[in-house]
Write an enzyme that holds these catalytic residues in place. Structure first.
Site, PDB file in Angstrom:
ATOM      1  N   HIS A  31      -3.639   7.091   1.241  1.00 26.83           N
ATOM      2  CA  HIS A  31      -3.965   5.659   0.602  1.00 26.83           C
ATOM      3  C   HIS A  31      -5.493   5.349   1.040  1.00 26.83           C
ATOM      4  O   HIS A  31      -5.943   5.469   2.427  1.00 26.83           O
ATOM      5  CB  HIS A  31      -2.984   4.696   1.057  1.00 26.83           C
ATOM      6  CG  HIS A  31      -3.425   3.190   1.140  1.00 26.83           C
ATOM      7  ND1 HIS A  31      -3.908   2.766  -0.012  1.00 26.83           N
ATOM      8  CD2 HIS A  31      -3.498   2.257   1.830  1.00 26.83           C
ATOM      9  CE1 HIS A  31      -4.220   1.625   0.044  1.00 26.83           C
ATOM     10  NE2 HIS A  31      -3.928   1.007   1.417  1.00 26.83           N
ATOM     11  N   ASN A  66      -9.837  -0.728  -1.573  1.00 23.68           N
ATOM     12  CA  ASN A  66      -8.594  -0.773  -1.286  1.00 23.68           C
ATOM     13  C   ASN A  66      -7.861  -1.249  -2.677  1.00 23.68           C
ATOM     14  O   ASN A  66      -7.761  -2.367  -2.894  1.00 23.68           O
ATOM     15  CB  ASN A  66      -8.207  -1.438  -0.159  1.00 23.68           C
ATOM     16  CG  ASN A  66      -6.542  -1.430   0.086  1.00 23.68           C
ATOM     17  OD1 ASN A  66      -5.836  -0.974  -0.704  1.00 23.68           O
ATOM     18  ND2 ASN A  66      -6.310  -1.751   1.325  1.00 23.68           N
ATOM     19  N   CYS A  86       0.955  -1.070   0.053  1.00 20.69           N
ATOM     20  CA  CYS A  86       0.012  -0.255  -0.020  1.00 20.69           C
ATOM     21  C   CYS A  86       0.882   1.221   0.191  1.00 20.69           C
ATOM     22  O   CYS A  86       0.340   2.448  -0.590  1.00 20.69           O
ATOM     23  CB  CYS A  86      -0.920  -0.043   1.002  1.00 20.69           C
ATOM     24  SG  CYS A  86      -2.034  -1.397   1.086  1.00 20.69           S
TER      25      CYS A  86
HETATM   26  N1  COA Z   1     -18.549  -9.872   6.794  1.00 19.49           N
HETATM   27  C1  COA Z   1     -19.557  -9.986   7.904  1.00 19.49           C
HETATM   28  N2  COA Z   1     -18.821 -10.376   8.949  1.00 19.49           N
HETATM   29  C2  COA Z   1     -17.627 -10.582   9.125  1.00 19.49           C
HETATM   30  C3  COA Z   1     -16.662 -10.194   7.933  1.00 19.49           C
HETATM   31  C4  COA Z   1     -17.637  -9.823   6.831  1.00 19.49           C
HETATM   32  N3  COA Z   1     -16.747  -9.461   5.622  1.00 19.49           N
HETATM   33  N4  COA Z   1     -15.557 -10.145   8.048  1.00 19.49           N
HETATM   34  C5  COA Z   1     -15.444 -10.900   9.386  1.00 19.49           C
HETATM   35  N5  COA Z   1     -16.535 -10.830  10.100  1.00 19.49           N
HETATM   36  C6  COA Z   1     -17.001 -11.101  11.483  1.00 19.49           C
HETATM   37  C7  COA Z   1     -15.915 -11.937  12.183  1.00 19.49           C
HETATM   38  O1  COA Z   1     -15.777 -13.188  11.986  1.00 19.49           O
HETATM   39  C8  COA Z   1     -16.326 -11.627  13.570  1.00 19.49           C
HETATM   40  O2  COA Z   1     -17.226 -12.487  13.924  1.00 19.49           O
HETATM   41  P1  COA Z   1     -17.222 -13.076  15.363  1.00 19.49           P
HETATM   42  O3  COA Z   1     -17.502 -11.963  16.361  1.00 19.49           O
HETATM   43  O4  COA Z   1     -18.704 -13.958  15.454  1.00 19.49           O
HETATM   44  O5  COA Z   1     -16.199 -13.651  15.429  1.00 19.49           O
HETATM   45  C9  COA Z   1     -16.868 -10.231  13.414  1.00 19.49           C
HETATM   46  O6  COA Z   1     -17.429  -9.973  12.063  1.00 19.49           O
HETATM   47  C10 COA Z   1     -16.130  -8.903  13.909  1.00 19.49           C
HETATM   48  O7  COA Z   1     -14.883  -9.195  13.311  1.00 19.49           O
HETATM   49  P2  COA Z   1     -13.669  -8.272  13.591  1.00 19.49           P
HETATM   50  O8  COA Z   1     -12.361  -8.827  13.077  1.00 19.49           O
HETATM   51  O9  COA Z   1     -13.707  -8.026  15.426  1.00 19.49           O
HETATM   52  O10 COA Z   1     -13.998  -6.967  13.134  1.00 19.49           O
HETATM   53  P3  COA Z   1     -13.405  -5.515  13.053  1.00 19.49           P
HETATM   54  O11 COA Z   1     -14.270  -4.589  13.799  1.00 19.49           O
HETATM   55  O12 COA Z   1     -11.932  -5.573  13.436  1.00 19.49           O
HETATM   56  O13 COA Z   1     -13.188  -5.255  11.691  1.00 19.49           O
HETATM   57  C11 COA Z   1     -11.866  -5.116   9.885  1.00 19.49           C
HETATM   58  C12 COA Z   1     -12.859  -5.710  10.805  1.00 19.49           C
HETATM   59  C13 COA Z   1     -10.935  -5.755   8.815  1.00 19.49           C
HETATM   60  C14 COA Z   1     -12.850  -4.113   8.885  1.00 19.49           C
HETATM   61  C15 COA Z   1     -11.044  -4.089  10.526  1.00 19.49           C
HETATM   62  O14 COA Z   1     -10.114  -4.829  11.791  1.00 19.49           O
HETATM   63  C16 COA Z   1     -10.105  -3.068   9.603  1.00 19.49           C
HETATM   64  O15 COA Z   1     -10.661  -2.280   8.889  1.00 19.49           O
HETATM   65  N6  COA Z   1      -8.872  -3.470   9.775  1.00 19.49           N
HETATM   66  C17 COA Z   1      -7.782  -2.584   8.950  1.00 19.49           C
HETATM   67  C18 COA Z   1      -8.024  -3.305   7.744  1.00 19.49           C
HETATM   68  C19 COA Z   1      -7.252  -2.658   6.524  1.00 19.49           C
HETATM   69  O16 COA Z   1      -7.463  -1.491   6.302  1.00 19.49           O
HETATM   70  N7  COA Z   1      -6.352  -3.156   5.890  1.00 19.49           N
HETATM   71  C20 COA Z   1      -5.618  -2.520   4.907  1.00 19.49           C
HETATM   72  C21 COA Z   1      -4.710  -1.967   5.315  1.00 19.49           C
HETATM   73  S1  COA Z   1      -3.565  -1.280   4.045  1.00 19.49           S
END
Ligand code: COA
Length: 331
Positions: A258, A288, A113
């Protein structure tokens, strides 16, 4: 020493639009979950016959046309991607071939990224020292073919999209304009927090049924950790860019971050103390697109008239590695 100016920009995304509801047909997810967590509504995915290099070629041809230049005017290609068409050689030479060129250097930048800013830093150094005069800087990615489109990979699969953005860079003698600074950072202690393990020569054999079965060829991410570090390090990189150039947040005409996640962008805006009109956001349309996200956003911002001669433009990025970076430009 001359400074580096952006002569022209261009971008290209595949025609195929994939909505959150389309994704909900493929895996256990929903428009609500994706929108609330990331701000993404649609992304573009390649179809048969399209590759990272074909996307890069289209973006490059548009940037060249906007610069009123021919491929033969180029001295060098800097190609940024973390989703290469092949293991070897890098995409740069394939793009060179697509542009009908046979004798200019093509370097591949592998900084995910942060790739476009890392690439900009390389191109800027070459231009300022006079090694190359006309550099094509491209960020292009095809994520869709690599995503794990099952429940196992849904946390990453919903975030990424395909696309390409390009810029033609060259020297300017106007001391008030051009790239003012680039700042690059990396911390390999976090390398496995967002990565694709295989195929890779750390494995013997480097690709196997077992690796595939375990999903080691898919991008995996510790989402909360990525979120935490991005929210801290992107604003820090903006602060470094401002400090190095004697600027304040009020001097920023446009921050092009980004486009990783709307919530991360909002955090960067809040910590940096910027108004809505100082931050460019298009993640809702493209998701992204890693190294392509900044040049796509830049081209849109330019076309929308968001930048005028002499305006202060800041880039910031964060991603796998972890790597992060910023650049300050006087447009
Ligand atoms: N749809 C529905 N549910 C989903 C899912 C999806 N696409 N992906 C994960 N879940 C579920 C998980 O399994 C979890 O379920 P559980 O509570 O039953 O275990 C629940 O949603 C919450 O998951 P969690 O990982 O705690 O969510 P979060 O609030 O951390 O959000 C992201 C996940 C990935 C959106 C968040 O962590 C994020 O934005 N991280 C940065 C990602 C990023 O920008 N990456 C690129 C950087 S360059």
């Amino acid at each position: 020493m001359p400074r580096t100016e952006f002569i022209a920009t261009g971008f290209h995304v595949p025609e195929r639009v994939v909505t959150n509801d389309d994704l909900a047909q493929l895996m256990d997810t929903s428009d609500d979950w994706i929108t609330q967590r990331s701000g993404i509504k649609t992304r573009h995915w390649v179809s048969d016959g399209e590759t990272g290099v074909t996307l890069a070629r289209e973006a490059s041809c548009r940037a060249l046309a906007n610069a009123r230049m021919e491929p033969s005017d180029l001295d060098c290609i800097v190609y940024c991607t973390c989703t290469p068409d092949h293991f070897e050689p890098g995409n740069g030479v394939f793009l060179e071939r697509e542009l009908g060129l046979t004798d200019i250097p093509a370097i591949d930048v592998r900084n995910q990224c942060s790739g476009f800013i890392y690439g900009l830093s390389v191109a800027d150094a070459w231009i300022r020292t006079g090694q190359y005069q006309r550099v094509l800087l491209v960020g292009a990615e095809v994520h869709s073919r690599g995503l794990d489109k099952t429940k196992r990979g849904r946390d990453t699969a919903v975030l990424f999209g395909d696309g390409a953005g390009a810029a033609i860079l060259g020297p300017t003698d106007d001391p008030r304009r051009g790239v003012l600074s680039t700042h690059l950072f990396a911390d390999g202690r976090h390398a496995e927090k967002l990565w694709v393990d295989a195929p890779g020569l750390a494995h013997d054999p480097y690709v196997s049924e077992q690796l595939l079965h375990e999903g080691k060829h898919r991008a995996v991410m510790e989402g909360k950790e990525v979120f935490k570090f991005a929210s801290i390090l992107m604003p820090q990189s903006v602060a470094v860019a401002l400090r190095a150039n004697g600027l304040t947040p009020a001097d920023i005409t446009l921050l092009v971050p980004h486009q990783a996640n709307l919530r991360i962008i909002e955090m960067v805006q809040k910590v940096t103390g910027l108004r809505d009109d100082q931050v460019y956001v298009n993640i809702q349309k493209y998701g992204n697109t890693t190294a392509a996200s900044i040049p796509i956003a830049l081209h849109e911002a330019v076309c929308a008239g968001r930048l005028a001669r002499g305006d202060v433009l800041i880039f910031t990025a964060f991603g796998s590695g972890f790597t992060w970076a910023s650049a300050a430009i006087r447009w």
